[in-house]
Design a protein around this motif. Sequence first.
Motif, PDB file in Angstrom:
ATOM      1  N   PHE A  13     -30.093 -28.889  30.649  1.00  0.00           N
ATOM      2  CA  PHE A  13     -29.247 -27.709  30.499  1.00  0.00           C
ATOM      3  C   PHE A  13     -28.342 -27.831  29.275  1.00  0.00           C
ATOM      4  N   VAL A  14     -27.664 -28.959  29.138  1.00  0.00           N
ATOM      5  CA  VAL A  14     -26.758 -29.176  28.011  1.00  0.00           C
ATOM      6  C   VAL A  14     -27.533 -29.189  26.692  1.00  0.00           C
ATOM      7  N   GLY A  15     -28.707 -29.814  26.702  1.00  0.00           N
ATOM      8  CA  GLY A  15     -29.533 -29.835  25.499  1.00  0.00           C
ATOM      9  C   GLY A  15     -29.953 -28.437  25.083  1.00  0.00           C
ATOM     10  N   ALA A  16     -30.330 -27.606  26.058  1.00  0.00           N
ATOM     11  CA  ALA A  16     -30.736 -26.224  25.753  1.00  0.00           C
ATOM     12  C   ALA A  16     -29.574 -25.425  25.191  1.00  0.00           C
ATOM     13  N   LEU A  17     -28.375 -25.612  25.749  1.00  0.00           N
ATOM     14  CA  LEU A  17     -27.198 -24.932  25.204  1.00  0.00           C
ATOM     15  C   LEU A  17     -27.005 -25.302  23.731  1.00  0.00           C
ATOM     16  N   GLY A  18     -27.149 -26.589  23.418  1.00  0.00           N
ATOM     17  CA  GLY A  18     -26.978 -27.036  22.044  1.00  0.00           C
ATOM     18  C   GLY A  18     -28.004 -26.415  21.109  1.00  0.00           C
ATOM     19  N   GLU A  19     -29.263 -26.396  21.514  1.00  0.00           N
ATOM     20  CA  GLU A  19     -30.320 -25.836  20.664  1.00  0.00           C
ATOM     21  C   GLU A  19     -30.130 -24.334  20.444  1.00  0.00           C
ATOM     22  N   ARG A  20     -29.701 -23.635  21.478  1.00  0.00           N
ATOM     23  CA  ARG A  20     -29.482 -22.197  21.333  1.00  0.00           C
ATOM     24  C   ARG A  20     -28.290 -21.923  20.414  1.00  0.00           C
ATOM     25  N   HIS A  21     -27.286 -22.779  20.503  1.00  0.00           N
ATOM     26  CA  HIS A  21     -26.142 -22.619  19.606  1.00  0.00           C
ATOM     27  C   HIS A  21     -26.556 -22.835  18.153  1.00  0.00           C
ATOM     28  N   VAL A  22     -27.332 -23.884  17.892  1.00  0.00           N
ATOM     29  CA  VAL A  22     -27.790 -24.145  16.528  1.00  0.00           C
ATOM     30  C   VAL A  22     -28.675 -22.998  16.035  1.00  0.00           C
ATOM     31  N   ALA A  23     -29.483 -22.425  16.925  1.00  0.00           N
ATOM     32  CA  ALA A  23     -30.303 -21.272  16.542  1.00  0.00           C
ATOM     33  C   ALA A  23     -29.424 -20.114  16.099  1.00  0.00           C
ATOM     34  N   SER A  24     -28.299 -19.917  16.775  1.00  0.00           N
ATOM     35  CA  SER A  24     -27.396 -18.837  16.377  1.00  0.00           C
ATOM     36  C   SER A  24     -26.777 -19.111  15.009  1.00  0.00           C
ATOM     37  N   VAL A  25     -26.557 -20.392  14.692  1.00  0.00           N
ATOM     38  CA  VAL A  25     -26.058 -20.758  13.368  1.00  0.00           C
ATOM     39  C   VAL A  25     -27.136 -20.485  12.314  1.00  0.00           C
ATOM     40  N   LEU A  26     -28.374 -20.872  12.611  1.00  0.00           N
ATOM     41  CA  LEU A  26     -29.482 -20.678  11.668  1.00  0.00           C
ATOM     42  C   LEU A  26     -29.769 -19.203  11.415  1.00  0.00           C
ATOM     43  N   ALA A  27     -29.379 -18.343  12.355  1.00  0.00           N
ATOM     44  CA  ALA A  27     -29.568 -16.906  12.160  1.00  0.00           C
ATOM     45  C   ALA A  27     -28.744 -16.388  10.985  1.00  0.00           C
ATOM     46  N   GLY A  28     -27.791 -17.209  10.511  1.00  0.00           N
ATOM     47  CA  GLY A  28     -26.989 -16.823   9.362  1.00  0.00           C
ATOM     48  C   GLY A  28     -27.656 -17.093   8.025  1.00  0.00           C
ATOM     49  N   LEU A  29     -28.843 -17.691   8.021  1.00  0.00           N
ATOM     50  CA  LEU A  29     -29.587 -17.910   6.773  1.00  0.00           C
ATOM     51  C   LEU A  29     -30.137 -16.589   6.251  1.00  0.00           C
ATOM     52  N   GLY A  30     -30.351 -16.527   4.944  1.00  0.00           N
ATOM     53  CA  GLY A  30     -30.883 -15.318   4.331  1.00  0.00           C
ATOM     54  C   GLY A  30     -32.370 -15.143   4.577  1.00  0.00           C
ATOM     55  N   PRO A  31     -32.926 -14.001   4.179  1.00  0.00           N
ATOM     56  CA  PRO A  31     -34.346 -13.696   4.413  1.00  0.00           C
ATOM     57  C   PRO A  31     -35.308 -14.598   3.650  1.00  0.00           C
ATOM     58  N   GLU A  32     -34.800 -15.350   2.693  1.00  0.00           N
ATOM     59  CA  GLU A  32     -35.663 -16.267   1.944  1.00  0.00           C
ATOM     60  C   GLU A  32     -36.013 -17.510   2.747  1.00  0.00           C
ATOM     61  N   PHE A  33     -35.389 -17.688   3.908  1.00  0.00           N
ATOM     62  CA  PHE A  33     -35.668 -18.828   4.776  1.00  0.00           C
ATOM     63  C   PHE A  33     -36.534 -18.404   5.958  1.00  0.00           C
ATOM     64  N   ARG A  34     -37.388 -19.321   6.411  1.00  0.00           N
ATOM     65  CA  ARG A  34     -38.184 -19.113   7.622  1.00  0.00           C
ATOM     66  C   ARG A  34     -37.745 -20.178   8.635  1.00  0.00           C
ATOM     67  N   VAL A  35     -37.518 -19.761   9.868  1.00  0.00           N
ATOM     68  CA  VAL A  35     -37.034 -20.680  10.896  1.00  0.00           C
ATOM     69  C   VAL A  35     -37.948 -20.616  12.120  1.00  0.00           C
ATOM     70  N   LEU A  36     -38.376 -21.781  12.600  1.00  0.00           N
ATOM     71  CA  LEU A  36     -39.151 -21.903  13.827  1.00  0.00           C
ATOM     72  C   LEU A  36     -38.347 -22.727  14.825  1.00  0.00           C
ATOM     73  N   HIS A  37     -38.554 -22.433  16.106  1.00  0.00           N
ATOM     74  CA  HIS A  37     -37.800 -23.126  17.149  1.00  0.00           C
ATOM     75  C   HIS A  37     -38.742 -23.804  18.137  1.00  0.00           C
ATOM     76  N   SER A  38     -38.300 -24.941  18.650  1.00  0.00           N
ATOM     77  CA  SER A  38     -39.006 -25.639  19.735  1.00  0.00           C
ATOM     78  C   SER A  38     -40.497 -25.777  19.420  1.00  0.00           C
ATOM     79  N   VAL A  39     -40.798 -26.435  18.299  1.00  0.00           N
ATOM     80  CA  VAL A  39     -42.169 -26.564  17.800  1.00  0.00           C
ATOM     81  C   VAL A  39     -42.871 -27.736  18.484  1.00  0.00           C
ATOM     82  N   PRO A  40     -43.878 -27.479  19.338  1.00  0.00           N
ATOM     83  CA  PRO A  40     -44.599 -28.586  19.986  1.00  0.00           C
ATOM     84  C   PRO A  40     -45.333 -29.419  18.941  1.00  0.00           C
ATOM     85  N   VAL A  41     -45.301 -30.733  19.111  1.00  0.00           N
ATOM     86  CA  VAL A  41     -45.896 -31.612  18.111  1.00  0.00           C
ATOM     87  C   VAL A  41     -46.576 -32.782  18.800  1.00  0.00           C
ATOM     88  N   GLY A  42     -47.496 -33.404  18.077  1.00  0.00           N
ATOM     89  CA  GLY A  42     -48.219 -34.553  18.644  1.00  0.00           C
ATOM     90  C   GLY A  42     -49.182 -34.098  19.721  1.00  0.00           C
TER      91      GLY A  42
END
Length: 297
Positions: A74-103
Amino acid sequence: MSATTPPESAFVPAPVFSPTVSSASPTPTDLRHRVPAQSLIVELAKRRAAAAPPLGMSRANRRPPITDEERPWFVGALGERHVASVLAGLGPEFRVLHSVPVGKGDSDIDHVVVGPSGVFTINTKHHPGKKVWVGGRGMLIAGHKVPHLRNAGYEARRAEKLLSSATGLTVPVTGIVVVVGASQLTIRRAPEADGVRLLVVHDTQLLKALQTRPEFSPEQVQRIADAASVASTWHKSPVNDGDVSALVLAFDELTGEVARQDKTVRRRKLLWALAAMLLPVAAVYTGLSVLTAMLTR
């Protein structure tokens, strides 16, 4: 040596950021549809469902909104969602992906950012009220050693290899550990990792760390972002969580419930502390009253 203490408003425990989730089932091969903290929200939902009390259980025996075992997700999810809200402040020249499964698909990268200034893998670490210390290859949370730097370095190296292979370009990747909610972040010596650049920043410093001098042309950004958005770039068997809109709504409701529960717990602790302080005073007053009564007989 540098230390930063964030302002009180730097992090809100119950973020208002709530991504729009399509009602249609997204394809697991297109990572642009994944929502912030998706892996954690799905895992938390599974754990809560497995631990759900039987029907008809009395109110007194019902489980709390979140248990101690479930709280890290729960705490980890709160942190990731907060950082996502910060990343939403980037301009349109940036591309952002979240929770990318790997391996093998049993782990993920919290956020992947592709822009003119480079490619970044972001590892969110939510440590409310804790003091964080960084020195070279070492990182301490409240005095305890943690493997955050080693993991972030490995994450960045793997992303560099996978994106370079998928695009045919040389794609250097910077690993960033974003500290959320900490009372203090001290950088004694710049973080180090083998073969990749590594940063540790407070969430309030994240946008500045990402918006540096250009490294890629718009065409290269698009090429890398397209490759990063395809699930097969990161692993062979795409993770299919299906439509997670109901889980996101349930998480929003849970956030409110936990906030109310934590407020009640804090209030009770305060009352007990006040009672402990007043008890000796009451005892002295009672003793003096008894003594006075005896002397006036």
